[in-house]
Design a protein around this motif. Structure first.
Motif, PDB file in Angstrom:
ATOM      1  N   ASP A   1       0.830  -1.214   0.000  1.00  0.00           N
ATOM      2  CA  ASP A   1       0.000   0.000   0.000  1.00  0.00           C
ATOM      3  C   ASP A   1       0.863   1.262   0.000  1.00  0.00           C
ATOM      4  N   SER A   2       1.945   1.242   0.773  1.00  0.00           N
ATOM      5  CA  SER A   2       2.851   2.399   0.819  1.00  0.00           C
ATOM      6  C   SER A   2       3.538   2.606  -0.533  1.00  0.00           C
ATOM      7  N   LEU A   3       3.935   1.506  -1.172  1.00  0.00           N
ATOM      8  CA  LEU A   3       4.578   1.608  -2.483  1.00  0.00           C
ATOM      9  C   LEU A   3       3.617   2.190  -3.516  1.00  0.00           C
ATOM     10  N   VAL A   4       2.405   1.671  -3.544  1.00  0.00           N
ATOM     11  CA  VAL A   4       1.413   2.158  -4.510  1.00  0.00           C
ATOM     12  C   VAL A   4       1.118   3.636  -4.284  1.00  0.00           C
ATOM     13  N   LYS A   5       1.030   4.057  -3.033  1.00  0.00           N
ATOM     14  CA  LYS A   5       0.788   5.465  -2.722  1.00  0.00           C
ATOM     15  C   LYS A   5       1.978   6.327  -3.155  1.00  0.00           C
ATOM     16  N   ALA A   6       3.197   5.854  -2.884  1.00  0.00           N
ATOM     17  CA  ALA A   6       4.391   6.612  -3.275  1.00  0.00           C
ATOM     18  C   ALA A   6       4.467   6.760  -4.797  1.00  0.00           C
ATOM     19  N   ILE A   7       4.126   5.693  -5.510  1.00  0.00           N
ATOM     20  CA  ILE A   7       4.129   5.743  -6.979  1.00  0.00           C
ATOM     21  C   ILE A   7       3.089   6.737  -7.469  1.00  0.00           C
ATOM     22  N   ALA A   8       1.891   6.678  -6.906  1.00  0.00           N
ATOM     23  CA  ALA A   8       0.816   7.596  -7.319  1.00  0.00           C
ATOM     24  C   ALA A   8       1.190   9.048  -7.017  1.00  0.00           C
ATOM     25  N   ASP A   9       1.758   9.286  -5.840  1.00  0.00           N
ATOM     26  CA  ASP A   9       2.153  10.649  -5.476  1.00  0.00           C
ATOM     27  C   ASP A   9       3.244  11.175  -6.405  1.00  0.00           C
ATOM     28  N   ALA A  10       4.246  10.345  -6.675  1.00  0.00           N
ATOM     29  CA  ALA A  10       5.337  10.767  -7.558  1.00  0.00           C
ATOM     30  C   ALA A  10       4.811  11.012  -8.979  1.00  0.00           C
ATOM     31  N   GLY A  11       3.949  10.118  -9.454  1.00  0.00           N
ATOM     32  CA  GLY A  11       3.380  10.291 -10.791  1.00  0.00           C
ATOM     33  C   GLY A  11       2.581  11.576 -10.905  1.00  0.00           C
ATOM     34  N   ALA A  12       1.800  11.870  -9.865  1.00  0.00           N
ATOM     35  CA  ALA A  12       1.007  13.102  -9.869  1.00  0.00           C
ATOM     36  C   ALA A  12       1.915  14.329  -9.860  1.00  0.00           C
ATOM     37  N   GLN A  13       2.978  14.271  -9.062  1.00  0.00           N
ATOM     38  CA  GLN A  13       3.884  15.424  -8.997  1.00  0.00           C
ATOM     39  C   GLN A  13       4.607  15.624 -10.322  1.00  0.00           C
ATOM     40  N   TYR A  14       5.099  14.548 -10.925  1.00  0.00           N
ATOM     41  CA  TYR A  14       5.796  14.695 -12.202  1.00  0.00           C
ATOM     42  C   TYR A  14       4.833  15.122 -13.308  1.00  0.00           C
ATOM     43  N   GLY A  15       3.603  14.642 -13.249  1.00  0.00           N
ATOM     44  CA  GLY A  15       2.598  15.084 -14.219  1.00  0.00           C
ATOM     45  C   GLY A  15       2.308  16.563 -14.088  1.00  0.00           C
ATOM     46  N   GLU A  16       2.180  17.030 -12.852  1.00  0.00           N
ATOM     47  CA  GLU A  16       1.924  18.457 -12.602  1.00  0.00           C
ATOM     48  C   GLU A  16       3.129  19.299 -13.026  1.00  0.00           C
ATOM     49  N   ASN A  17       4.337  18.804 -12.731  1.00  0.00           N
ATOM     50  CA  ASN A  17       5.548  19.526 -13.162  1.00  0.00           C
ATOM     51  C   ASN A  17       5.582  19.662 -14.680  1.00  0.00           C
ATOM     52  N   ALA A  18       5.285  18.575 -15.370  1.00  0.00           N
ATOM     53  CA  ALA A  18       5.299  18.608 -16.835  1.00  0.00           C
ATOM     54  C   ALA A  18       4.259  19.596 -17.352  1.00  0.00           C
ATOM     55  N   LYS A  19       3.081  19.563 -16.768  1.00  0.00           N
ATOM     56  CA  LYS A  19       2.009  20.478 -17.190  1.00  0.00           C
ATOM     57  C   LYS A  19       2.439  21.933 -17.015  1.00  0.00           C
ATOM     58  N   GLN A  20       3.024  22.244 -15.868  1.00  0.00           N
ATOM     59  CA  GLN A  20       3.469  23.622 -15.615  1.00  0.00           C
ATOM     60  C   GLN A  20       4.590  24.033 -16.579  1.00  0.00           C
ATOM     61  N   MET A  21       5.548  23.137 -16.790  1.00  0.00           N
ATOM     62  CA  MET A  21       6.662  23.478 -17.690  1.00  0.00           C
ATOM     63  C   MET A  21       6.185  23.659 -19.124  1.00  0.00           C
ATOM     64  N   TYR A  22       5.272  22.798 -19.570  1.00  0.00           N
ATOM     65  CA  TYR A  22       4.719  22.973 -20.920  1.00  0.00           C
ATOM     66  C   TYR A  22       3.984  24.312 -21.020  1.00  0.00           C
ATOM     67  N   GLY A  23       3.229  24.648 -19.973  1.00  0.00           N
ATOM     68  CA  GLY A  23       2.500  25.921 -19.966  1.00  0.00           C
ATOM     69  C   GLY A  23       3.441  27.116 -20.056  1.00  0.00           C
ATOM     70  N   ILE A  24       4.506  27.083 -19.267  1.00  0.00           N
ATOM     71  CA  ILE A  24       5.482  28.182 -19.304  1.00  0.00           C
ATOM     72  C   ILE A  24       6.168  28.237 -20.667  1.00  0.00           C
ATOM     73  N   ALA A  25       6.516  27.066 -21.209  1.00  0.00           N
ATOM     74  CA  ALA A  25       7.160  27.029 -22.526  1.00  0.00           C
ATOM     75  C   ALA A  25       6.219  27.565 -23.608  1.00  0.00           C
ATOM     76  N   ASP A  26       4.940  27.219 -23.514  1.00  0.00           N
ATOM     77  CA  ASP A  26       3.971  27.735 -24.491  1.00  0.00           C
ATOM     78  C   ASP A  26       3.836  29.245 -24.384  1.00  0.00           C
ATOM     79  N   LEU A  27       3.781  29.732 -23.156  1.00  0.00           N
ATOM     80  CA  LEU A  27       3.723  31.183 -22.948  1.00  0.00           C
ATOM     81  C   LEU A  27       4.970  31.858 -23.494  1.00  0.00           C
ATOM     82  N   GLY A  28       6.120  31.252 -23.222  1.00  0.00           N
ATOM     83  CA  GLY A  28       7.387  31.796 -23.734  1.00  0.00           C
ATOM     84  C   GLY A  28       7.426  31.783 -25.249  1.00  0.00           C
TER      85      GLY A  28
END
Length: 173
Positions: free
Chosen positions: A125-152
């Motif tokens: 359960d801890s592993l699955v939660k850690a994977i989900a949390d990391a995936g969500a964070q990396y997904g959010e990071n990618a979304k923000q970076m793409y947004g900034i790059a598009d704005l740029g």
């Protein structure tokens, strides 16, 4: 023009980082799937109360896939707390599964069930939660970076049009 060139290089670098974050998110989804595969196999071993050679081979394959995915994640250089948590939880889960398999191998099924409840399930359960949390964070990071790059990119186009317009106006004068 020098500013535009510098901005273009920065935008390309930002998109590359975003692509790596997105790739990390994909690898984490694959790791998630392999985690469930191994979990199903260990449950199957307890239910059948034996470790068949095919089962051991498939469990070994699942672990090999998981370690390969973790290696790919490490090569992406997605360090930080989310990846550290995934790695720590992975180690704990694998150690618990190994203990459980050892108990099944010596036919201590009651001990294997108890270990499953006390260590294996919580570690999973801890592993699955850690994977989900990391995936969500990396997904959010990618979304923000793409947004900034598009704005740029949009700002770069506007700045380029403005610079060309000013140069054209100056040459006309």
């Amino acid at each position: 023009l020098a500013v535009a060139l510098t901005a273009a290089i920065a935008i390309v670098a930002l998109r590359q980082l975003a692509d790596e974050s997105r790739q990390g998110e994909i690898f984490l989804a694959q790791l998630h799937g392999q985690s469930y595969r191994l979990s199903a196999l260990e449950w199957q071993a307890i239910a059948k109360q034996e470790l068949e050679p095919e089962f051991l081979e498939e469990a070994g394959d699942a672990r090999q896939q998981m370690e390969g995915i973790l290696g790919q994640l490490t090569r992406l250089n997605l360090n930080g707390n989310p990846m550290q948590s995934v790695l720590e939880n992975y180690r704990e889960y694998i150690a618990a599964v190994d203990k459980e398999f050892q108990l099944i191998a010596i036919e201590d099924f009651d001990g294997a069930r108890a270990l499953d409840e006390e260590q294996v399930d919580p570690a999973f359960d801890s592993l699955v939660k850690a994977i989900a949390d990391a995936g969500a964070q990396y997904g959010e990071n990618a979304k923000q970076m793409y947004g900034i790059a598009d704005l740029g990119s949009a700002a770069l186009v506007v700045a380029s049009v403005l610079a060309i317009s000013l140069l054209s106006w100056r040459f006309q004068r």
